[in-house]
Design an enzyme around this catalytic site. Structure first.
Site, mmCIF file in Angstrom:
data_model
loop_
_atom_site.group_PDB
_atom_site.id
_atom_site.type_symbol
_atom_site.label_atom_id
_atom_site.label_comp_id
_atom_site.label_asym_id
_atom_site.label_seq_id
_atom_site.Cartn_x
_atom_site.Cartn_y
_atom_site.Cartn_z
ATOM 1 N N CYS A 2 57.931 20.170 -20.634
ATOM 2 C CA CYS A 2 58.512 19.516 -21.789
ATOM 3 C C CYS A 2 58.542 18.031 -21.518
ATOM 4 O O CYS A 2 58.204 17.594 -20.422
ATOM 5 C CB CYS A 2 59.899 20.037 -22.096
ATOM 6 N N ARG A 27 53.169 18.260 -24.151
ATOM 7 C CA ARG A 27 53.849 18.951 -23.049
ATOM 8 C C ARG A 27 54.656 20.155 -23.526
ATOM 9 O O ARG A 27 55.158 20.935 -22.723
ATOM 10 C CB ARG A 27 54.782 17.983 -22.326
ATOM 11 N N TRP A 75 58.829 23.166 -24.509
ATOM 12 C CA TRP A 75 58.180 24.478 -24.516
ATOM 13 C C TRP A 75 59.274 25.455 -24.110
ATOM 14 O O TRP A 75 59.864 25.332 -23.032
ATOM 15 C CB TRP A 75 57.053 24.472 -23.497
ATOM 16 N N ASN A 99 64.056 18.662 -18.300
ATOM 17 C CA ASN A 99 62.709 19.186 -18.097
ATOM 18 C C ASN A 99 62.743 20.053 -16.845
ATOM 19 O O ASN A 99 63.250 19.603 -15.830
ATOM 20 C CB ASN A 99 61.746 18.002 -17.910
ATOM 21 N N GLY A 100 62.252 21.277 -16.920
ATOM 22 C CA GLY A 100 62.212 22.121 -15.723
ATOM 23 C C GLY A 100 63.101 23.334 -15.850
ATOM 24 O O GLY A 100 63.438 23.768 -16.953
ATOM 25 N N GLU A 480 34.751 28.888 -17.752
ATOM 26 C CA GLU A 480 35.416 27.779 -18.441
ATOM 27 C C GLU A 480 35.120 27.815 -19.939
ATOM 28 O O GLU A 480 36.005 27.590 -20.772
ATOM 29 C CB GLU A 480 34.970 26.449 -17.801
ATOM 30 N N LYS A 484 38.023 28.055 -22.740
ATOM 31 C CA LYS A 484 38.151 27.011 -23.763
ATOM 32 C C LYS A 484 38.175 27.627 -25.150
ATOM 33 O O LYS A 484 38.982 27.270 -25.998
ATOM 34 C CB LYS A 484 36.966 26.035 -23.618
ATOM 35 N N GLU A 487 41.368 29.770 -25.812
ATOM 36 C CA GLU A 487 42.576 28.937 -25.809
ATOM 37 C C GLU A 487 42.842 28.288 -27.166
ATOM 38 O O GLU A 487 43.988 28.211 -27.609
ATOM 39 C CB GLU A 487 42.365 27.871 -24.721
ATOM 40 N N HIS A 503 27.650 47.662 -15.589
ATOM 41 C CA HIS A 503 28.561 48.504 -14.801
ATOM 42 C C HIS A 503 29.836 48.824 -15.568
ATOM 43 O O HIS A 503 30.848 49.166 -14.974
ATOM 44 C CB HIS A 503 28.859 47.826 -13.458
ATOM 45 N N LYS A 602 50.706 21.387 -22.106
ATOM 46 C CA LYS A 602 49.718 20.739 -21.240
ATOM 47 C C LYS A 602 50.054 20.888 -19.760
ATOM 48 O O LYS A 602 49.194 21.179 -18.951
ATOM 49 C CB LYS A 602 49.662 19.254 -21.623
HETATM 50 O O1 M6R Z 1 47.292 20.085 -14.711
HETATM 51 P P1 M6R Z 1 46.475 21.185 -14.119
HETATM 52 O O2 M6R Z 1 45.048 20.838 -13.986
HETATM 53 O O3 M6R Z 1 47.042 21.686 -12.805
HETATM 54 O O4 M6R Z 1 46.579 22.387 -15.136
HETATM 55 C C1 M6R Z 1 45.996 23.624 -14.869
HETATM 56 C C2 M6R Z 1 45.890 24.472 -16.106
HETATM 57 O O5 M6R Z 1 47.160 24.696 -16.655
HETATM 58 C C3 M6R Z 1 45.000 23.853 -17.172
HETATM 59 O O6 M6R Z 1 43.733 23.554 -16.670
HETATM 60 C C4 M6R Z 1 44.860 24.804 -18.377
HETATM 61 O O7 M6R Z 1 44.156 25.945 -18.008
HETATM 62 C C5 M6R Z 1 44.177 24.076 -19.539
HETATM 63 N N1 M6R Z 1 45.004 24.165 -20.697
HETATM 64 C C6 M6R Z 1 42.881 24.652 -19.933
HETATM 65 O O8 M6R Z 1 42.294 23.932 -20.955
#
Ligand code: M6R
Length: 607
Positions: A2, A27, A75, A99-100, A480, A484, A487, A503, A602
């Site tokens: 957050c 965030r 969040w 935050n946390g 990846e 993407k 997500e 398989h 994020k």
């Molecule tokens: O800040 P970080 O690179 O450690 O974050 C890792 C993942 O949370 C981040 O890459 C996440 O998978 C992305 N939203 C993917 O697009």
């Protein structure tokens, strides 16, 4: 998970807080709120939903008017997103944003209830901290904060205002990042520099265990023992434009376009006389020679960059590389020796699981190397060595340019390690490095394929499920691509090693199901094409991403995305672009919130 902001100064505080929160919404965006001193009294406005919901509410009901306050975008971690669970939370004389996570909040709540503090409105751990502050408050804010800090456990940062200390904001950092901005006659707190860059580029990085007091436009610091602390003022190396959309519709597409520059900025200072040189990052040839095993540990996209790293380092430097998901690695009692290297990759440098791995590895005595984008972040500061990627602020939740620069660093590292270990000749190292220097130009050309990707994305929007397949580096890359896409488009997607399909997974193929095949590895092309034929024969709609010289029977592909060819090993840096564009346009076509996909944030600073 957050964003915290705070302000003390001559401007309209509500406006500053909202503007700063806009930059932190990536965030977390389940709820938002602010608390401002209005005529000496703390006025709170908060709402579940996006920041825009809070703004709409304040337009209707009026915004708090004043010059000092705190704000929050979150969040949800404790309780469902609701007005009542939104921050700020208050005790009788104290209001906070947080935050946390407070790990022992249940014990504290029990203690407070036993002491006749029963007025809890929300399900949050934060409200418990507000009540505890209030319980101990005896008119001395720092004494009270210190007492509470000795009782709460967890990883957190706090912004605090006391009702009888108008125009003053207190900030605390314990793990979760927090910076304190300083402008002429005004001061700010924020979870991240882009939040305040519009107002000032000068900031202090609050360290673990420090408290800041913002009053009369100036700032003072002390530690958890109450001792004054002198801090160095830093200056951000980017400006407001980099934290804005700059004419693009979304941050994600802006960030895709920024990739050529980001790669150039990341690799150029690490290439000397045509050869990679990572010495400015504390990495010498001797160090690189000394490692017997390498572990790459990360989460999400960063872990996928590590997968590409594994293929390249093993192929060139002939060192065994294990790639692990941080949340698994930390609990599986890994076998580590003191001559092993653990590489932690993280855009934010604050991801809770990756941070925990770093601590674990340090305890076991192995060397740690962090590959991190955010300067001064926890992982960067705590690792033995750090290679900063220079992607600039990445705002879209879906990572694009951060992944691209992580790849570029993986290559530099592999090249230098292979050369240091005598596994490749100087001539080969130069050739590979020179190819890497050409990638920004080729990535630029790949971005030019937007139109084709936009068209193909219209074929994906009705799919419930799809597969990404590939072999070798293409398989690493397809992981990846698949992440993407799912997500931000919310289409179920899996990545599979193309040879593994038969398989079991091939039974999923039904008429018209999209299968995106990444086929950029010339040496494996024939095999991948056979796998494409297998799914095509079972009714799949096939989309093939290959280089512009690849020769195969076009009939296997319903759609082809041909990308510019560079050396086979570097193709992931080009092929990733159409995968990003496919995900982006599918999400746009579905009318999704591209930059803030549902249920995500994020920076994942909780386990
Ligand atoms: O800040 P970080 O690179 O450690 O974050 C890792 C993942 O949370 C981040 O890459 C996440 O998978 C992305 N939203 C993917 O697009």
């Amino acid at each position: 998970m957050c964003g915290i902001v705070g302000y003390v100064g001559p401007r309209d505080c509500s406006d500053v807080l909202v503007s700063a929160l806009t930059k932190l919404e990536y965030r977390g965006y389940d709820y938002a709120g602010i608390a401002v001193f209005e005529n000496g009294k703390i006025e709170v406005a908060k709402s579940k939903g996006r920041l825009s919901d809070l703004v709409a509410k304040m337009e209707k009901e009026g915004k708090p008017k004043g010059h000092a306050g705190i704000g929050h975008t979150r969040w949800a971690t404790h309780g469902e997103p609701s007005d009542v669970n939104s921050h700020p939370h208050s005790g009788r004389r104290v209001t906070i944003v947080h935050n946390g996570i407070i790990e022992n909040y249940k014990d504290i709540k029990k203690f407070l209830i036993e002491n006749d503090r029963t007025e809890f409105l929300s399900d949050t751990d934060t409200e418990v901290v507000a009540q505890l502050l209030d319980f101990y408050y005896d008119g001395n804010p720092i004494r009270c904060i210190r007492k509470v800090l000795h009782e709460i456990r967890g990883s957190f940062a706090l912004g605090i205002v006391f009702a009888d200390r108008p125009e003053t904001v207190y900030a605390v950092r314990c793990e979760s990042p927090l910076i304190v901005g300083q402008g002429p006659g005004e001061a700010f707190i924020a979870s991240d520099v882009p939040a305040i860059i519009k107002y000032t580029k000068d900031y202090y990085l609050l360290e673990y265990g420090e408290i800041a007091v913002l009053k009369n436009g100036s700032v003072s610091f002390c530690d958890f023992h109450g001792r004054m602390v002198e801090k160095e003022l830093k200056t951000a190396d980017f400006d407001e434009d980099s934290a804005e959309k700059g004419g693009f519709e979304h941050f994600m597409i802006k960030e895709i376009h920024e990739q050529p520059t980001a790669v150039k900025t990341t690799i150029t200072p690490r290439i000397e006389d045509g050869l990679p040189n990572l010495s400015e990052c504390g990495i010498t040839k001797e160090t690189l020679k000394s490692f017997n095993n390498i572990f790459i540990v990360a989460c999400g996209t960063a872990m996928h960059a590590g997968m590409v790293g594994k293929y390249v380092i093993e192929k060139l430097a002939r060192v065994s590389v294990t790639v692990d998901i941080a949340s698994e690695f930390r609990y599986r009692d890994p076998l580590l020796n003191t001559d092993d290297l653990v590489i932690i990759i993280s855009q934010s440098g604050e991801t809770a699981d990756s941070k925990a791995v770093l601590n674990l590895v340090k305890e076991k005595g192995a060397k740690t190397l962090a590959i991190v984008n955010v300067k001064g972040s926890s992982i960067a500061r705590e690792a033995d060595m750090v290679i900063y990627t220079h992607a600039g602020p990445e705002i879209a939740v879906a990572s694009t340019k951060a992944y691209m620069v992580q790849l570029s660093v993986m290559y530099l590292l592999a090249f230098e390690m292979a050369f240091a270990k005598g596994k490749i000749t100087e001539e080969k190292c130069r050739r590979l490095t020179s190819e890497l220097q050409k990638t920004p130009e080729v990535i630029e050309k790949a971005i030019g394929l937007s139109y084709n990707c936009q068209y193909i994305s219209t074929k994906l929007i009705t799919a419930d499920s799809l597969l990404y397949i590939g072999r070798g580096l293409d398989y690493a890359l397809s992981m990846e691509g698949s992440l993407k896409l799912k997500e931000i488009s919310y289409i179920h997607s899996e990545s599979y090693a193309a040879g593994e399909l038969k398989h079991g997974t091939i039974s999923l193929i039904t008429e018209g199901m999209p299968v995106i095949a990444v086929a950029t590895q010339t040496s494996l092309l024939e095999k991948t094409i056979s796998n494409i034929k297998e799914v095509k024969a079972r009714g799949a709609m096939t989309i093939v991403i290959c280089d512009d010289e690849a020769e195969f029977d076009d009939e296997v592909a319903d759609h082809i995305i041909r990308i510019p060819k560079i050396s086979e090993m570097l193709m992931p840096m080009v092929a990733t672009v159409p995968m990003q564009l496919l995900a982006y346009y599918t999400s746009v076509n579905k009318g999704n919130d591209v930059d803030k996909p549902r249920n995500l944030a994020k920076s994942v600073t909780v386990e």
